[in-house]
Design a protein around this motif. Structure first.
Motif, mmCIF file in Angstrom:
data_model
loop_
_atom_site.group_PDB
_atom_site.id
_atom_site.type_symbol
_atom_site.label_atom_id
_atom_site.label_comp_id
_atom_site.label_asym_id
_atom_site.label_seq_id
_atom_site.Cartn_x
_atom_site.Cartn_y
_atom_site.Cartn_z
ATOM 1 N N ALA A 238 0.802 -1.057 -0.010
ATOM 2 C CA ALA A 238 0.010 -0.109 0.089
ATOM 3 C C ALA A 238 0.892 1.095 0.028
ATOM 4 C CB ALA A 238 -0.868 -0.085 1.228
ATOM 5 N N TYR A 239 1.954 1.208 0.744
ATOM 6 C CA TYR A 239 2.929 2.293 0.938
ATOM 7 C C TYR A 239 3.579 2.620 -0.368
ATOM 8 C CZ TYR A 239 1.768 3.783 5.504
ATOM 9 O OH TYR A 239 1.026 4.213 6.565
ATOM 10 N N ALA A 240 3.874 1.367 -1.202
ATOM 11 C CA ALA A 240 4.507 1.309 -2.549
ATOM 12 C C ALA A 240 3.642 1.947 -3.533
ATOM 13 C CB ALA A 240 4.948 -0.031 -2.822
ATOM 14 N N VAL A 241 2.237 1.925 -3.296
ATOM 15 C CA VAL A 241 1.389 2.550 -4.285
ATOM 16 C C VAL A 241 1.533 3.985 -4.027
ATOM 17 C CG1 VAL A 241 -0.943 2.838 -4.923
ATOM 18 C CG2 VAL A 241 0.020 0.357 -4.541
ATOM 19 N N GLN A 242 1.425 4.185 -2.896
ATOM 20 C CA GLN A 242 1.465 5.619 -2.280
ATOM 21 C C GLN A 242 2.745 6.503 -2.943
ATOM 22 O OE1 GLN A 242 2.553 7.856 1.766
ATOM 23 N NE2 GLN A 242 0.449 6.796 2.024
ATOM 24 N N GLN A 243 3.830 5.834 -2.873
ATOM 25 C CA GLN A 243 5.163 6.423 -3.225
ATOM 26 C C GLN A 243 5.011 6.531 -4.726
ATOM 27 O OE1 GLN A 243 8.152 7.386 -2.170
ATOM 28 N NE2 GLN A 243 7.716 7.509 -0.345
ATOM 29 N N GLY A 244 4.454 5.524 -5.467
ATOM 30 C CA GLY A 244 4.170 5.613 -6.870
ATOM 31 C C GLY A 244 3.425 6.960 -7.266
ATOM 32 N N LEU A 245 2.139 7.287 -6.369
ATOM 33 C CA LEU A 245 1.543 8.230 -6.727
ATOM 34 C C LEU A 245 2.003 9.587 -6.634
ATOM 35 C CD1 LEU A 245 -1.830 7.341 -4.963
ATOM 36 C CD2 LEU A 245 -1.598 7.385 -7.655
ATOM 37 N N VAL A 246 2.812 9.873 -5.298
ATOM 38 C CA VAL A 246 3.659 10.972 -5.051
ATOM 39 C C VAL A 246 4.761 11.350 -6.068
ATOM 40 C CG1 VAL A 246 5.164 11.946 -3.339
ATOM 41 C CG2 VAL A 246 2.946 10.800 -2.714
ATOM 42 N N GLN A 247 5.446 10.145 -6.529
ATOM 43 C CA GLN A 247 6.615 10.190 -7.371
ATOM 44 C C GLN A 247 6.017 10.801 -8.805
ATOM 45 O OE1 GLN A 247 10.049 10.194 -6.785
ATOM 46 N NE2 GLN A 247 9.148 9.924 -4.890
ATOM 47 N N GLY A 248 4.958 10.563 -9.295
ATOM 48 C CA GLY A 248 4.083 10.948 -10.397
ATOM 49 C C GLY A 248 3.814 12.386 -10.493
ATOM 50 N N LEU B 32 5.391 14.457 -8.118
ATOM 51 C CA LEU B 32 6.857 15.135 -8.088
ATOM 52 C C LEU B 32 7.444 15.397 -9.385
ATOM 53 C CD1 LEU B 32 8.561 13.505 -4.957
ATOM 54 C CD2 LEU B 32 7.011 15.653 -5.105
ATOM 55 N N ALA B 33 7.148 14.171 -10.319
ATOM 56 C CA ALA B 33 7.611 14.694 -11.523
ATOM 57 C C ALA B 33 6.797 15.608 -12.548
ATOM 58 C CB ALA B 33 7.569 12.998 -12.386
ATOM 59 N N ALA B 34 5.549 15.859 -12.334
ATOM 60 C CA ALA B 34 5.003 16.878 -12.831
ATOM 61 C C ALA B 34 5.237 18.358 -12.144
ATOM 62 C CB ALA B 34 3.433 16.436 -12.630
ATOM 63 N N GLY B 35 6.130 18.348 -11.167
ATOM 64 C CA GLY B 35 6.598 19.474 -10.759
ATOM 65 C C GLY B 35 6.333 19.935 -9.460
ATOM 66 N N ALA B 36 5.558 19.073 -8.535
ATOM 67 C CA ALA B 36 5.230 19.446 -7.272
ATOM 68 C C ALA B 36 6.407 19.043 -6.383
ATOM 69 C CB ALA B 36 4.042 18.467 -6.858
ATOM 70 N N THR B 37 6.647 19.769 -5.049
ATOM 71 C CA THR B 37 7.582 19.447 -4.283
ATOM 72 C C THR B 37 6.870 18.905 -2.862
ATOM 73 O OG1 THR B 37 7.496 21.671 -3.503
ATOM 74 C CG2 THR B 37 9.149 21.051 -5.060
ATOM 75 N N VAL B 38 7.613 18.242 -1.980
ATOM 76 C CA VAL B 38 7.284 17.824 -1.021
ATOM 77 C C VAL B 38 7.425 18.848 0.332
ATOM 78 C CG1 VAL B 38 7.360 15.972 1.077
ATOM 79 C CG2 VAL B 38 7.580 15.156 -0.959
ATOM 80 N N VAL B 39 6.252 19.167 1.132
ATOM 81 C CA VAL B 39 6.424 20.293 2.033
ATOM 82 C C VAL B 39 6.446 19.652 3.414
ATOM 83 C CG1 VAL B 39 6.057 22.085 0.240
ATOM 84 C CG2 VAL B 39 4.176 20.994 1.721
ATOM 85 N N GLY B 40 6.089 18.493 3.494
ATOM 86 C CA GLY B 40 5.699 17.782 5.052
ATOM 87 C C GLY B 40 5.024 16.415 4.894
ATOM 88 N N ASP C 209 3.320 20.857 -2.070
ATOM 89 C CA ASP C 209 3.093 22.285 -2.241
ATOM 90 C C ASP C 209 1.834 22.679 -2.891
ATOM 91 O OD1 ASP C 209 4.275 21.539 -4.447
ATOM 92 O OD2 ASP C 209 5.245 23.252 -5.025
ATOM 93 N N VAL C 210 1.473 21.784 -4.000
ATOM 94 C CA VAL C 210 0.235 21.974 -4.675
ATOM 95 C C VAL C 210 -1.099 21.640 -3.929
ATOM 96 C CG1 VAL C 210 1.376 21.575 -6.994
ATOM 97 C CG2 VAL C 210 0.566 19.629 -5.677
ATOM 98 N N MET C 211 -0.912 21.318 -2.696
ATOM 99 C CA MET C 211 -2.015 20.923 -1.911
ATOM 100 C C MET C 211 -2.171 22.167 -0.867
ATOM 101 S SD MET C 211 -0.798 17.002 -1.398
ATOM 102 C CE MET C 211 -2.170 16.895 0.206
ATOM 103 N N ASP C 212 -1.354 22.957 -0.911
ATOM 104 C CA ASP C 212 -1.313 24.122 0.270
ATOM 105 C C ASP C 212 -2.281 25.228 -0.343
ATOM 106 O OD1 ASP C 212 -1.159 26.118 1.962
ATOM 107 O OD2 ASP C 212 1.052 26.056 2.103
ATOM 108 N N VAL C 213 -3.393 25.410 0.356
ATOM 109 C CA VAL C 213 -4.397 26.553 -0.140
ATOM 110 C C VAL C 213 -4.571 27.698 1.162
ATOM 111 C CG1 VAL C 213 -5.559 25.232 -1.844
ATOM 112 C CG2 VAL C 213 -6.393 25.107 0.266
ATOM 113 N N SER C 214 -3.455 27.730 1.630
ATOM 114 C CA SER C 214 -3.411 28.615 2.840
ATOM 115 C C SER C 214 -3.765 30.073 2.510
ATOM 116 C CB SER C 214 -2.383 28.522 3.688
ATOM 117 O OG SER C 214 -1.994 27.118 4.061
#
Length: 265
Positions: free
Chosen positions: A39-49, A51-59, A85-90
């Protein structure tokens, strides 16, 4: 053991649901109901996709920390996901409405967030270690979402789906842990002036700092320790609730200024 092909198929299914905004079938038919590493491997695959589209991890975010949310989701343990970062709508706090165009089946919940002042990569991760690592605590709203149709998820489904993450809002009204004790806070969440959810810091694994400690242990186990500067959403203080375009959501967490946002399609 779940095969790489099955993991890739689960990533593809969830990615398509996100991109088309059409909810999909659960992925437990591909990865099973108890293979957390898969399950966490699938999560990693989603996140890596992403990131490849330009997002960055912020937490990171911690999910299913309160008994109320575990009951809502039908799970019996917490999980974690990534904040991008693309999830941050603060920027929507007290300002322009927040767009719902990326969301499928959103719900909102009030939380305590932490900004880390140092890495948490100690050999032994205790409550004292994580308390020392917190720079400030902050009020937060998490807009959770599910790519799985009708939120009919099992535990591996929500883990794979980046812990059912959507967007997040964090206030600027930070407090040190000398100024606020996370386990003692109370939370009230209203939609258009009507209280729809309430809870307390003690509802979050007994203490939001304990949730942070749990996450730090898991992050180290999976080879990505928590780092200085990262934002951590520690988990819901009460039940999550649905909302709709045009709604005004206000979270009042004791010790902090209220967070107020509105949404639009």
């Amino acid at each position: 053991m779940t095969s790489p092909d099955s993991i890739a198929a689960a990533v593809a299914r969830l990615t398509q649901a996100q991109e088309t905004r059409v909810p999909c079938a659960p992925v437990r038919d591909l990865i099973g109901t108890d293979d957390l590493d898969a399950a966490y491997a699938v999560q990693q695959g989603l996140v890596q996709g992403r990131l490849a589209a330009g997002a960055t991890v912020v937490g990171r975010k911690i999910g299913a920390t309160s008994e109320a949310v575990q009951t809502q989701l039908g799970v019996d343990q917490p999980d974690f996901g990534y904040l991008l970062d693309v999830m941050d709508v603060s920027a929507g706090v007290g300002g322009d409405p927040i767009s719902m165009r990326t969301l499928l089946q959103p719900r909102v919940e009030g939380e305590v967030a932490f900004r880390l002042g140092r890495d948490i990569d100690d050999a032994e991760i205790t409550l004292e270690v994580v308390r020392d690592a917190v720079e400030v605590a902050l009020p937060a709203l998490e807009i959770v979402d599910s790519r799985i149709a009708d939120w009919k998820i099992g535990f591996t489904d929500t883990v794979a789906d980046n812990a059912s993450s959507g967007l997040f809002v964090v206030g600027t009204d930070g407090r040190t842990l000398d100024e606020v004790e996370p386990r003692d806070v109370t939370m009230s969440l209203t939609i258009n002036g009507e209280e729809r959810s309430a809870g307390s810091g003690a509802a979050c694994l007994g203490d939001p700092l304990e949730a942070l400690r749990w996450l730090a242990v898991q992050a180290q186990r999976y080879g990505e320790p928590l780092r200085a500067g990262q934002l951590i959403l520690s988990g819901a203080l009460g039940p999550f609730v649905p909302f709709a375009p045009g709604d005004r959501v206000v979270a009042t967490i004791s010790g902090f200024a209220p967070l107020s946002v509105t949404f639009e399609e």
